[in-house]
Structure formats: structure tokens, C-alpha cells
Design a protein around this motif. Structure first.
Motif, PDB file in Angstrom:
ATOM      1  N   ASP A 118       0.801  -1.231   0.000  1.00 24.80           N
ATOM      2  CA  ASP A 118       0.000   0.000   0.000  1.00 24.80           C
ATOM      3  C   ASP A 118       0.830   1.276   0.000  1.00 24.80           C
ATOM      4  OD1 ASP A 118      -2.378  -1.381   0.003  1.00 24.80           O
ATOM      5  OD2 ASP A 118      -2.347  -1.602   2.190  1.00 24.80           O
ATOM      6  N   MET A 119       1.996   1.226   0.621  1.00 20.55           N
ATOM      7  CA  MET A 119       2.783   2.468   0.719  1.00 20.55           C
ATOM      8  C   MET A 119       4.279   2.158   0.835  1.00 20.55           C
ATOM      9  SD  MET A 119       1.993   3.612   4.608  1.00 20.55           S
ATOM     10  CE  MET A 119       0.259   3.224   4.587  1.00 20.55           C
ATOM     11  N   PRO A 120       5.112   3.150   0.464  1.00 17.61           N
ATOM     12  CA  PRO A 120       6.553   2.952   0.632  1.00 17.61           C
ATOM     13  C   PRO A 120       6.897   2.795   2.111  1.00 17.61           C
ATOM     14  CG  PRO A 120       6.089   4.901  -0.711  1.00 17.61           C
ATOM     15  CD  PRO A 120       4.798   4.480  -0.105  1.00 17.61           C
ATOM     16  N   VAL A 121       7.816   1.917   2.414  1.00 16.99           N
ATOM     17  CA  VAL A 121       8.199   1.697   3.810  1.00 16.99           C
ATOM     18  C   VAL A 121       9.723   1.782   3.925  1.00 16.99           C
ATOM     19  CG1 VAL A 121       8.089   0.148   5.798  1.00 16.99           C
ATOM     20  CG2 VAL A 121       6.242   0.115   4.106  1.00 16.99           C
ATOM     21  N   ARG A 122      10.186   2.603   4.850  1.00 18.73           N
ATOM     22  CA  ARG A 122      11.630   2.711   5.090  1.00 18.73           C
ATOM     23  C   ARG A 122      12.058   1.724   6.168  1.00 18.73           C
ATOM     24  NH1 ARG A 122      14.445   6.575   2.798  1.00 18.73           N
ATOM     25  NH2 ARG A 122      16.119   6.386   4.311  1.00 18.73           N
TER      26      ARG A 122
ATOM     27  N   LYS B  59      20.721  -0.974   4.748  1.00 17.46           N
ATOM     28  CA  LYS B  59      19.314  -1.019   5.143  1.00 17.46           C
ATOM     29  C   LYS B  59      18.444  -1.084   3.902  1.00 17.46           C
ATOM     30  CE  LYS B  59      19.483   3.848   6.388  1.00 17.46           C
ATOM     31  NZ  LYS B  59      19.090   4.831   7.388  1.00 17.46           N
ATOM     32  N   ILE B  60      17.251  -1.615   4.082  1.00 20.16           N
ATOM     33  CA  ILE B  60      16.399  -1.946   2.944  1.00 20.16           C
ATOM     34  C   ILE B  60      15.040  -1.275   3.100  1.00 20.16           C
ATOM     35  CG2 ILE B  60      15.308  -3.852   1.679  1.00 20.16           C
ATOM     36  CD1 ILE B  60      17.531  -5.672   2.878  1.00 20.16           C
ATOM     37  N   HIS B  61      14.633  -0.539   2.052  1.00 19.27           N
ATOM     38  CA  HIS B  61      13.317   0.098   2.021  1.00 19.27           C
ATOM     39  C   HIS B  61      12.521  -0.515   0.859  1.00 19.27           C
ATOM     40  CE1 HIS B  61      15.872   2.848   4.181  1.00 19.27           C
ATOM     41  NE2 HIS B  61      16.387   3.372   3.093  1.00 19.27           N
ATOM     42  N   THR B  62      11.191  -0.384   0.904  1.00 21.97           N
ATOM     43  CA  THR B  62      10.382  -0.964  -0.176  1.00 21.97           C
ATOM     44  C   THR B  62       9.422   0.073  -0.757  1.00 21.97           C
ATOM     45  OG1 THR B  62       8.686  -1.759   1.372  1.00 21.97           O
ATOM     46  CG2 THR B  62      10.468  -3.280   0.854  1.00 21.97           C
TER      47      THR B  62
ATOM     48  N   VAL C 184      14.825  -0.425  -2.301  1.00 24.40           N
ATOM     49  CA  VAL C 184      15.913   0.555  -2.266  1.00 24.40           C
ATOM     50  C   VAL C 184      16.871   0.085  -1.175  1.00 24.40           C
ATOM     51  CG1 VAL C 184      16.564   2.945  -1.820  1.00 24.40           C
ATOM     52  CG2 VAL C 184      14.427   2.440  -3.023  1.00 24.40           C
ATOM     53  N   VAL C 185      18.127  -0.065  -1.556  1.00 26.22           N
ATOM     54  CA  VAL C 185      19.139  -0.504  -0.593  1.00 26.22           C
ATOM     55  C   VAL C 185      20.128   0.644  -0.424  1.00 26.22           C
ATOM     56  CG1 VAL C 185      20.906  -2.222  -0.090  1.00 26.22           C
ATOM     57  CG2 VAL C 185      18.888  -2.875  -1.412  1.00 26.22           C
ATOM     58  N   GLU C 186      20.417   0.983   0.813  1.00 23.69           N
ATOM     59  CA  GLU C 186      21.431   2.024   1.031  1.00 23.69           C
ATOM     60  C   GLU C 186      22.284   1.699   2.239  1.00 23.69           C
ATOM     61  OE1 GLU C 186      19.608   5.848   1.492  1.00 23.69           O
ATOM     62  OE2 GLU C 186      18.657   5.335   3.368  1.00 23.69           O
TER      63      GLU C 186
ATOM     64  N   GLY D  93      11.008  12.929   0.123  1.00 24.87           N
ATOM     65  CA  GLY D  93      12.002  12.992   1.194  1.00 24.87           C
ATOM     66  C   GLY D  93      13.057  11.901   1.125  1.00 24.87           C
ATOM     67  N   TRP D  94      12.899  10.936   0.218  1.00 21.86           N
ATOM     68  CA  TRP D  94      13.900   9.873   0.121  1.00 21.86           C
ATOM     69  C   TRP D  94      15.065  10.385  -0.720  1.00 21.86           C
ATOM     70  CZ3 TRP D  94      11.978   4.138  -0.378  1.00 21.86           C
ATOM     71  CH2 TRP D  94      11.011   3.882   0.609  1.00 21.86           C
ATOM     72  N   CYS D  95      16.255   9.978  -0.352  1.00 26.84           N
ATOM     73  CA  CYS D  95      17.451  10.362  -1.100  1.00 26.84           C
ATOM     74  C   CYS D  95      17.376   9.761  -2.515  1.00 26.84           C
ATOM     75  CB  CYS D  95      18.652   9.816  -0.331  1.00 26.84           C
ATOM     76  SG  CYS D  95      20.210  10.203  -1.081  1.00 26.84           S
ATOM     77  N   PRO D  96      17.554  10.567  -3.559  1.00 22.73           N
ATOM     78  CA  PRO D  96      17.452  10.030  -4.924  1.00 22.73           C
ATOM     79  C   PRO D  96      18.455   8.896  -5.157  1.00 22.73           C
ATOM     80  CG  PRO D  96      17.657  12.419  -4.953  1.00 22.73           C
ATOM     81  CD  PRO D  96      17.910  11.981  -3.541  1.00 22.73           C
ATOM     82  N   PRO D  97      18.067   7.908  -5.948  1.00 21.71           N
ATOM     83  CA  PRO D  97      18.989   6.786  -6.165  1.00 21.71           C
ATOM     84  C   PRO D  97      20.213   7.185  -6.985  1.00 21.71           C
ATOM     85  CG  PRO D  97      16.977   6.489  -7.451  1.00 21.71           C
ATOM     86  CD  PRO D  97      16.789   7.726  -6.630  1.00 21.71           C
ATOM     87  N   SER D  98      21.381   6.750  -6.547  1.00 21.62           N
ATOM     88  CA  SER D  98      22.583   6.924  -7.363  1.00 21.62           C
ATOM     89  C   SER D  98      22.477   6.021  -8.573  1.00 21.62           C
ATOM     90  CB  SER D  98      23.828   6.557  -6.569  1.00 21.62           C
ATOM     91  OG  SER D  98      23.954   7.414  -5.483  1.00 21.62           O
TER      92      SER D  98
END
Ligand SMILES: [Zn+2]
Ligand SMILES: [Zn+2]
Length: 297
Positions: free
Chosen positions: A123-127, A136-139, A152-154, A224-229
Motif C-alpha cells: 500500500d505504501m513505501p516503507v523505510r 538497510k532496505i526500504h520498499t 531501495v538498498v542504502e 524525502g527519500w534520497c534520490p537513487p545513485s
């Protein structure tokens, strides 16, 4: 901050071919390793590239389509043959747990290590779905024919790095180091305040990697998420097959390029390209007309 390393294990849509396996990406930073998707043939490609499946901490599955999943039971079986005991975390749709349980039941396979399951939120992005020491892993929910999420892995922040010699120079006690790395000033025994800027260097920015397939182009990147490199994006079809992309819940190369702009990605890697295109170079050039820093995964 530790550099993020990515190894493409497979970038083919639908089925594996001699020169390209189905979806899978191996990501590592410091002591942590994450596998995103595990299509058929993934474990062979891990071997070919000299990587270590035994050291994988987390496997992230985007969705239940076979070209992203059929390599997983085999990989887990091989880890058991290797007598793995280290726990493994799986992130995926809730059906993943049942799928694996049934596969192992009917093939009478027994794992030698504990699996823990983290269910995806569609339903929504999760950090911070999973936080490891170095990664760390976000979806992010995707738009596909069945529920799917991208990842998203950072790098995990270790706080602001201390300048050389400041611990001795200002007689900083060990217990204060964590708060200084978190950005606080230091007050010494005489009550003199040393500003944080004298004690720490600016932190390197994280360099997130986003992996978004299978999906139609999203309209936006989470605020607010850091743009992907580095952005790995579904590019199943060429621009002229736009109707097909829309019908099947995939993207064209131009759709991928448009999203690379939307999210301010530094670099785009086209993945999940359909085998119908004999010359992928043509698709690459097509994407480059809209987003110059594009490469084939
Ligand atoms: Zn697929
Ligand atoms: Zn799919």
C-alpha cells in the motif's frame, strides 16, 4: 560510508537464456550481502561471478512471478547442503512462506538454518524494513499484474566521522563519542563547549540503489527519500511497444528513462528486457535520447 557494490546476476524477462539469466541482483556493502530476486539459474551465476551465497543475509523477492522466484528453493537447498546455520531473512509477499514450505515438504528437503519472513506492504513505501549493520532496505509498491514491490538498498549511517586526533586533543571520553557522531557539541570538564563542526567531518551522502521491476512507470518517488545513485528499472519493451507494456504491467525503455528523471537518479540501468529484441543496443540508444546516463544491466 562504505561503498555499495552491485552485481547483476540476471536481467532477462520471462525465462533464462544462455547469455542472460532471469532477474537477480547481488548487492553488498561492508560485511552485508543482499540478494534481490532469485530467478532460475541465480545460484550458478553467483558461482560464476565468484560471489558467496553462503554470506547472503537477506533475500528480497519483488513478486511471485516465476522469473523472479524459481531459483530460490534451489538456492536455499544448496545452502542447507553446505550446512549453513546462520539465520536468513526473506522479504516478500505473504505467499512466499507457503510457497517455500510446500516446495520443501513435497521434495522432503530440510533446511539447516532458520528462515524469518518479512511481509511486503503493497500500500505504501516503507523505510527501514530491514536494518543490517552496513545496509538497510526500504520498499516501494510497484504497478504490475500481481502485487509487487521494488527495493531501495542504502548504506547504514555510522554517524559523522570524527576528525583525526580530536579524541586526544579535547580529551573526549569514550561515552561521549556516540553523541558527537550524532551531531552534538562536546562540553569538556571545564564547561567549555566545543562545537561539533570542530570535531567531525561532513558525512558522505549515502548512494542508494533502487531496483524497480516488474512495473509500469511510477508517477513519483517517495517524498524525502534520497534520490537513487543507481536505478535498475523495468525496460521490458521498446517505445513502439508501449501498448504491450501497458497491457502487461511493464515499462518501455522511455518509461524507464522518464522515471529516472522523475526520481533524479544519477544513472539508469535497463533491466528485464524482453528477448523479442535481438539487438538490445537499439533499446539502449532509444533510452539515451531521453536519459543520457543509461546502460544495459
Ligand atoms: Zn518478470
Ligand atoms: Zn512479473
Amino acid at each position: 560510508m562504505l561503498p555499495l557494490e552491485a552485481h547483476v546476476l540476471g536481467s532477462s524477462a520471462a525465462r533464462p537464456y544462455l547469455d542472460r539469466g532471469t532477474s537477480s541482483l547481488f548487492v553488498q556493502a561492508g560485511g552485508n550481502r543482499v540478494l534481490i530476486d532469485c530467478g532460475e539459474g541465480t545460484q550458478l551465476e553467483i558461482e560464476r561471478q565468484g560471489l558467496s551465497a553462503a554470506k547472503v543475509d537477506v533475500v528480497c523477492i519483488t513478486h511471485m512471478h516465476g522469473d523472479h522466484l524459481y531459483g530460490l528453493p534451489g538456492l536455499l537447498g544448496s545452502l542447507a547442503l553446505g550446512q549453513r546455520t546462520k539465520p536468513l531473512t526473506l522479504i516478500g509477499p505473504k505467499e512466499l512462506e507457503l510457497y517455500l514450505a510446500q516446495t520443501f515438504k513435497f521434495s522432503e528437503a530440510h533446511l539447516t538454518f532458520p528462515l524469518s519472513f518479512v511481509e511486503l506492504d503493497f500500500d505504501m513505501p516503507v523505510r527501514d524494513v530491514v536494518i543490517l549493520r552496513d545496509l538497510k532496505i526500504h520498499t516501494i509498491p510497484l504497478i504490475h499484474r500481481i502485487p509487487a514491490c521494488g527495493y531501495v538498498v542504502e548504506q547504514t549511517s555510522k554517524g559523522l566521522p570524527l576528525k583525526d586526533g580530536v579524541i586526544d586533543e579535547y580529551r573526549i571520553p569514550y561515552q561521549k563519542i556516540e553523541s558527537i557522531k550524532a551531531g552534538e557539541d562536546f562540553v569538556n570538564k571545564k564547561g567549555v563547549k566545543i562545537p561539533n563542526s570542530k570535531l567531525t567531518n561532513a558525512e558522505h551522502n549515502p548512494t542508494p540503489l533502487a531496483y524497480l521491476t516488474d512495473t509500469s512507470p511510477l508517477s513519483r518517488y517517495p517524498e524525502g527519500w534520497c534520490p537513487p545513485s543507481v536505478l535498475f528499472h523495468d525496460a521490458t519493451f521498446s517505445a513502439e511497444d508501449e501498448a504491450l507494456a501497458r497491457k502487461t504491467g511493464h515499462s518501455t525503455v522511455l518509461g524507464a528513462a522518464a522515471f529516472a528523471k522523475t526520481c533524479n537518479a544519477e544513472e539508469l540501468f535497463l533491466t528485464h528486457i524482453s528477448v523479442r529484441y535481438a539487438d538490445r543496443e537499439v533499446l539502449l540508444q532509444e533510452a539515451k535520447t531521453a536519459f543520457a546516463k543509461t546502460r544495459l544491466a
